[in-house]
Design an enzyme around this catalytic site. Structure first.
Site, PDB file in Angstrom:
ATOM      1  N   VAL A  16       0.919  -1.181   0.036  1.00 50.34           N
ATOM      2  CA  VAL A  16      -0.005  -0.016   0.050  1.00 50.34           C
ATOM      3  C   VAL A  16       0.846   1.363   0.020  1.00 50.34           C
ATOM      4  CG1 VAL A  16      -1.690   1.318   1.205  1.00 50.34           C
ATOM      5  CG2 VAL A  16      -1.948  -1.200   1.086  1.00 50.34           C
ATOM      6  N   ARG A  47      11.755  -0.257   7.541  1.00 48.51           N
ATOM      7  CA  ARG A  47      12.486  -1.219   8.358  1.00 48.51           C
ATOM      8  C   ARG A  47      13.597  -1.685   7.575  1.00 48.51           C
ATOM      9  NH1 ARG A  47       8.574  -6.031  10.714  1.00 48.51           N
ATOM     10  NH2 ARG A  47       8.018  -5.745   8.464  1.00 48.51           N
ATOM     11  N   ARG A  48      13.692  -1.920   6.265  1.00 52.25           N
ATOM     12  CA  ARG A  48      14.727  -2.453   5.575  1.00 52.25           C
ATOM     13  C   ARG A  48      15.239  -1.524   4.484  1.00 52.25           C
ATOM     14  NH1 ARG A  48      11.127  -6.624   5.958  1.00 52.25           N
ATOM     15  NH2 ARG A  48      10.122  -6.189   3.860  1.00 52.25           N
ATOM     16  N   VAL A 133     -11.322   0.378   6.389  1.00 57.81           N
ATOM     17  CA  VAL A 133     -12.604  -0.560   6.054  1.00 57.81           C
ATOM     18  C   VAL A 133     -12.701  -0.612   4.768  1.00 57.81           C
ATOM     19  CG1 VAL A 133     -14.961  -1.121   6.925  1.00 57.81           C
ATOM     20  CG2 VAL A 133     -13.359   0.156   8.522  1.00 57.81           C
ATOM     21  N   GLY A 135     -11.315  -1.232   1.691  1.00 53.75           N
ATOM     22  CA  GLY A 135     -10.365  -0.792   0.715  1.00 53.75           C
ATOM     23  C   GLY A 135     -11.002   0.689   0.041  1.00 53.75           C
ATOM     24  N   GLY A 188      -3.009 -14.851  -4.697  1.00 53.04           N
ATOM     25  CA  GLY A 188      -2.574 -13.856  -3.877  1.00 53.04           C
ATOM     26  C   GLY A 188      -3.717 -13.183  -3.022  1.00 53.04           C
ATOM     27  N   LYS A 206     -13.076  -4.477  11.476  1.00 54.24           N
ATOM     28  CA  LYS A 206     -13.746  -3.555  10.686  1.00 54.24           C
ATOM     29  C   LYS A 206     -14.994  -3.531  11.058  1.00 54.24           C
ATOM     30  CE  LYS A 206     -11.416  -5.011   6.793  1.00 54.24           C
ATOM     31  NZ  LYS A 206     -10.934  -5.726   5.540  1.00 54.24           N
ATOM     32  N   GLY A 305      -6.094  -4.810  -1.681  1.00 51.74           N
ATOM     33  CA  GLY A 305      -5.175  -4.705  -2.762  1.00 51.74           C
ATOM     34  C   GLY A 305      -4.351  -3.202  -2.516  1.00 51.74           C
TER      35      GLY A 305
END
Length: 429
Positions: A16, A47-48, A133, A135, A188, A206, A305
């Site tokens: 996202v 974080r990376r 909530v 998308g 996915g 939600k 998504g």
């Protein structure tokens, strides 16, 4: 038009977050025109840091989210980290530093929404969370703003795309649960560990958020009754089809008839094929809202998504930026009713119960007597026997959940009942 840009800190840059960054970059001119000022991505906390992130200037990347929020020039923070910590601490830090927040964090809002709203209000800032909530579906803001003058009595919806995909495949192809889950994983739609989806935790979070908005009361995740859908079988779908129904994992939020309490629940349920939610296919979400003046409203679209969720985040970003320019804030928490959340036992609905029984005279009468003794009225009964065994399917009239639970416990103790194969609520009639 203001020339100094509004500066945005992006907390998290996964599926996202990276899509949010891409849209902010590629649609920069449009966003400027819609907001009335330039908006600039000023830092991205991850974080990376070594991971390659296409389209994002490496100079913006930092692992110190707290320092980014405290540096003094950030206007808005977008939190797409997820989970409880460090998201909660970072959002609180943002408010303490005069930064409004856009979040997609359903779990945190369901658990600590009241405290976060209080922190935002105390600092005169915004907390927006349309993306938490369903998308891309515009739902939170219509309920919080467009229906602010109405009275919402019921909300029923499909708010998890993974479970809807699985149940839709079981219904349309006759696949078993595991087969449908495997397909969802391959495409996915399901995580490697699908527990949060299939056991109803995601939908329950939600549901808590929506119930709080709909009924102007505080509803936490712990207040939401939850059942998963891993036990739904091909036999359940066969029974549903005989009734002219299908099966969906539903979030159902209701105001009591006397208006003095509310209920919030998530569980699989049979719904008639004529109901609008029955036709929601694949990984789509849909929410059915019933209000006194507006009547019945249907909200439908992709519920998850990267792109759909990013669309909701950007919509909130535009709204919060406009508020900043106007030196105002949007609507905060509305919990003036302070209604109690009733237990599941108080919920009144219909039930479909499948029993494995001995195939001999008197069994049906014994079962019917047990229902009557617990105040549960039977609507229809279907019995099918073979080789000394029989299945008995009972559909009830509306009854309290506590009465049905008592009935089932009594049925389990009958010598003639070999087992309770399934229990499912019937909704949407």
């Amino acid at each position: 038009m203001r020339t100094r840009p509004l500066k945005v800190a992006l907390l998290g840059c996964g599926v996202v977050g990276s899509e949010v960054a891409r849209i902010m970059t590629t649609h920069a001119d449009d966003l400027t025109a819609r907001i009335g000022a330039p908006v600039e991505l000023a830092g991205v906390a991850v974080r990376r840091p070594s991971k390659v992130r296409e389209g994002i200037d490496p100079a913006l990347i930092t692992t110190d989210a707290t320092a980014l929020l405290k540096r003094g020039d950030i206007d808005i923070a977008i939190e797409v980290i997820g989970g409880i910590e460090p998201a909660r601490t970072l959002i609180t830090t943002a408010f303490e530093n005069g930064i409004s927040v856009v979040s997609a964090n359903k779990a945190l809002l369901a658990q600590d929404g009241a405290a976060l709203h209080a922190a935002a209000d105390a600092n005169g800032l915004d907390l927006y969370y349309e993306a938490a909530v369903a998308g891309a579906i515009p739902l939170v803001r219509p309920m919080r703003e467009s229906l602010a003058g109405d009275k919402i009595n019921r909300v029923m919806g499909i708010v998890n795309g993974t479970t809807n995909f699985i149940l839709d495949k079981m219904d349309s192809t006759g696949a078993g649960y595991q087969e449908a889950l495997d397909e969802a994983t391959a495409l996915g739609y399901a995580e490697a560990d699908p527990t949060a989806d299939v056991e109803g935790y995601d939908a329950a979070a939600k549901a808590a958020i929506l119930a709080g908005i709909a009924f102007h009361t505080r509803v936490r995740l712990d207040d939401v009754y939850r059942e998963g859908m891993t036990e739904v079988s091909a036999a359940d779908f066969a029974s549903a089809k005989r009734m002219g129904c299908t099966i969906k994992l539903l979030a159902i939020l209701e105001r009591a008839a006397d208006g003095q309490s509310v209920t919030a629940r998530v569980h699989p349920a049979m719904i008639p094929l004529a109901h609008p939610l029955a036709s929601v296919r694949e990984a789509y979400n849909a929410v059915f809202v019933e209000a006194e003046a507006a009547g019945r409203l249907m909200f439908y679209g992709p519920g998850a998504g990267g792109s759909p969720t990013a669309s909701a985040v950007l919509g909130d970003l535009v709204a919060v930026c406009r508020n900043k320019l106007a030196e105002a804030t949007g609507p905060g928490e509305s919990a003036y009713t302070q209604l109690p959340v009733s237990p599941m036992g108080d919920v009144v609905t219909r039930y479909h119960i499948s029993l494995d029984v001995a195939d001999k005279p008197g069994v049906l009468a014994q079962v019917a007597t047990t229902f009557a003794e617990h105040g549960v009225s039977i609507d229809t009964v279907r019995q099918q026997g073979k080789d000394g065994e029989a299945s008995l399917v009972v559909v009830t009239h509306r009854a309290p959940d506590a009465a049905l639970s008592g009935t089932v416990e009594a049925l389990r103790k009958l010598d003639t009942v070999r087992g309770v194969a399934s229990i499912m609520r019937v909704e949407g009639e």
